[in-house]
Scaffold this active site. Structure first.
Site, PDB file in Angstrom:
ATOM      1  N   HIS A  94       0.834  -1.802  -0.518  1.00  0.00           N
ATOM      2  CA  HIS A  94      -0.280  -0.215  -0.357  1.00  0.00           C
ATOM      3  C   HIS A  94       0.629   1.302  -0.076  1.00  0.00           C
ATOM      4  CE1 HIS A  94      -3.888   2.000   1.592  1.00  0.00           C
ATOM      5  NE2 HIS A  94      -2.786   3.152   1.149  1.00  0.00           N
ATOM      6  N   GLU A  95       1.808   1.266   1.090  1.00  0.00           N
ATOM      7  CA  GLU A  95       2.946   2.375   0.889  1.00  0.00           C
ATOM      8  C   GLU A  95       3.785   2.339   0.272  1.00  0.00           C
ATOM      9  OE1 GLU A  95       1.932   4.743   3.407  1.00  0.00           O
ATOM     10  OE2 GLU A  95       0.650   3.006   3.889  1.00  0.00           O
TER      11      GLU A  95
ATOM     12  N   HIS B 248       2.174   4.799  -2.953  1.00  0.00           N
ATOM     13  CA  HIS B 248       2.173   6.476  -2.289  1.00  0.00           C
ATOM     14  C   HIS B 248       3.110   6.577  -2.875  1.00  0.00           C
ATOM     15  CE1 HIS B 248      -1.714   6.879  -0.243  1.00  0.00           C
ATOM     16  NE2 HIS B 248      -1.244   5.921   0.862  1.00  0.00           N
TER      17      HIS B 248
ATOM     18  N   GLU C 253      -4.997   7.553  -2.715  1.00  0.00           N
ATOM     19  CA  GLU C 253      -5.529   6.425  -1.634  1.00  0.00           C
ATOM     20  C   GLU C 253      -5.371   5.507  -3.322  1.00  0.00           C
ATOM     21  OE1 GLU C 253      -5.736   4.969   0.481  1.00  0.00           O
ATOM     22  OE2 GLU C 253      -4.291   6.176   1.503  1.00  0.00           O
TER      23      GLU C 253
END
Ligand code: ZN
Length: 501
Positions: free
Chosen positions: A265-266, A269, A295
């Protein structure tokens, strides 16, 4: 002075602000990862002081001068210059319209509220937080009056995080999504399929987890020469600059998926931040467009790619290489366990299918709070009612209910929708990607992620803030924000996992 010279002056100003922001980010990073606890107080002073300097610079008469002299030359400006002016003006207005003493009072109120919230959450004490919350909401209402609004007061708060978004538009998208997910949930439940996910819990050496996380991060395209992976209790990403993007994850020794999927997830980003175009340097546009688009990138990597069967067929042999717990697990079992659905109370622990319902509940409540239709006293009851109705669960205490998130104490009203919008945008992009690159998921199964990355670089990342979110999604897909594709994606995936006919 001609227009070109004027823009060079603007760029110089932006470059100075960027340098301050880079320093703030670095100090903040240190505070969240390795600062000794005694340094806390003076460190917050440093951050407040530097933030104050940024505030002064972005609301200075010099900036007003830029805005005024550029506004009379609009017809001579290109798209990039027009967007630069728009951003400059937006930043200026957002802060300048609030009287300084009220802004200072607000910051102090949020600091107090955050401390009160932490205590209240720990002690399951809603009464102890209620007055702080009331105060923060009143500030929001007061600020909306300064900023102005057209149809709905809440529009002004939405616009802060997702430029151009309105209640009218979001009501339609979210009610379609809510009904869609509730229907899928109902069908899954009546399929009575049992999924075993026991093998995801056990003992997983954190050093090995770390190695695996780094290996996957590298494979999906996060540049470790322009970023790092560290640890913190709550995983997050911070970009010091596009060549210094820092991610954290949180390793749990008894759990295989938590740190891994936080890392992916990170990483999503981070890949976004690292690939914003160099041509946008010091234009004020070398940044992500919005939290929702941010997101959309993290969730794209985490869920659409990371929880796909193709990714699982790449991941399982790796998992077997690092941990013997998976020796007897086959791909089908592994994929199903990764995509296990269970309606639950806590937003941050929710599965991919039910996550958006947590967001929609918060959106519906915020909207009413800001428009004055409900009071803070009625909140816990309303919260429980919606959780019962949408998710079929009910919190037995405030800490797992109304007090679970930090956002409201920090004044972040209008922010929650970003998370669900990220899911929606991501699915819209996904079907376009499949259309343009039909082989892409077969490549993912082989551990080759470059097609995904290059496509997202081109369509999203490199553009920075050059377009509004609405323009961007239309450029990519030809359509505006809509929930159709995300619901289609959820149905295709979860009806297969749960054998729904
Ligand atoms: Zn995120």
């Amino acid at each position: 002075m001609n227009l070109k010279e004027k823009f060079n002056e603007v760029k110089e100003h932006i470059s100075e602000v960027n340098k301050l922001n880079e320093a703030i980010s670095l100090v903040y990073w240190d505070m969240r990862t390795s600062m000794p606890s005694k340094a806390g107080e003076t460190r917050s002073d440093v951050i407040s002081y530097l933030s104050g300097e940024v505030f002064k610079k972005t609301t200075s008469d010099k900036v007003l001068g830029f805005i005024e002299s550029l506004n009379v030359n609009k017809e001579k400006m290109n798209t990039l210059e027009l967007r630069m002016l728009e951003e400059l003006e937006k930043d200026y207005n957002e802060t300048k319209k609030i009287p300084e003493d009220r802004y200072v009072a607000y910051i102090s109120a949020t600091n107090k509220a955050e401390i009160a919230w932490e205590k209240a959450k720990e002690n399951n004490d809603y009464e102890g937080f209620k007055d702080n919350l009331k105060e923060i909401i009143n500030f929001q209402k007061e600020f909306i009056e300064y900023w102005g609004y057209e149809e709905n007061k809440y529009d002004t708060l939405l616009d802060k995080y997702e430029s151009g978004l309105t209640v009218k538009k979001l009501d339609k998208v979210f009610s379609e999504l809510r009904d869609g997910i509730i229907e899928i949930l109902k069908n899954i439940k009546s399929s009575n399929k049992k999924i075993n996910r026991e093998f995801l819990n056990g003992h997983f050496d954190t050093n090995k987890q770390k190695e695996l996380s780094l290996e996957i991060l590298k494979s999906i395209g996060f540049d470790l020469n322009a970023g790092v992976l560290d640890e913190s209790v709550h995983p997050f990403t911070i970009n010091i600059s596009k060549n210094d993007v820092r991610l954290t994850t949180n390793y749990h020794e008894d759990e295989f998926t938590s740190a891994l999927y936080s890392t992916i997830h990170e990483g999503g980003h981070g890949i976004y931040e690292q690939n914003i175009g160099d041509d946008l340097k010091d234009t004020g546009l070398q940044a992500a467009i919005s939290m929702a688009i941010h997101e959309s990138q993290s969730r794209f990597y985490e869920n659409i790619i990371g929880r796909s069967k193709e990714f699982c067929s790449y991941l399982l042999p790796l998992a077997k290489k690092y941990f013997k717990d998976f020796d007897s697990v086959n791909l089908e079992e592994f994929y199903e366990a990764i995509n296990y659905v269970e309606p639950s109370l806590i937003r941050t622990e929710a599965d991919e299918l039910t996550y958006s319902l947590h967001i929609i509940i918060r959106y519906e409540i915020e909207k009413e709070l800001i428009n004055g239709d409900i009071s803070v006293d009625d909140l816990p009851e309303l919260w429980n009612k919606k959780y019962r109705e949408y998710l079929g669960v009910e919190a037995s205490n405030y800490s797992e209910g109304i007090l679970q998130d930090v956002h409201w104490s920090g004044g972040m009203f209008g922010y929650f929708p970003s998370y669900a919008l990220g899911n929606i945008y991501g699915a819209q992009m996904y079907y376009k990607l499949l259309e343009e690159k039909p082989e892409v998921m077969n490549e993912v199964a082989k551990g080759y992620f470059n097609t995904v990355k290059v496509w997202l670089n081109e369509k999203v990342h490199k553009n920075g803030k050059l377009y509004t979110p609405n323009e961007l999604i239309k450029n990519i897909t030809g359509e505006e924000l809509n929930a159709k594709y995300f619901i289609k994606y959820l149905k295709e995936k979860y009806y297969e996992v749960y054998n729904v006919k």
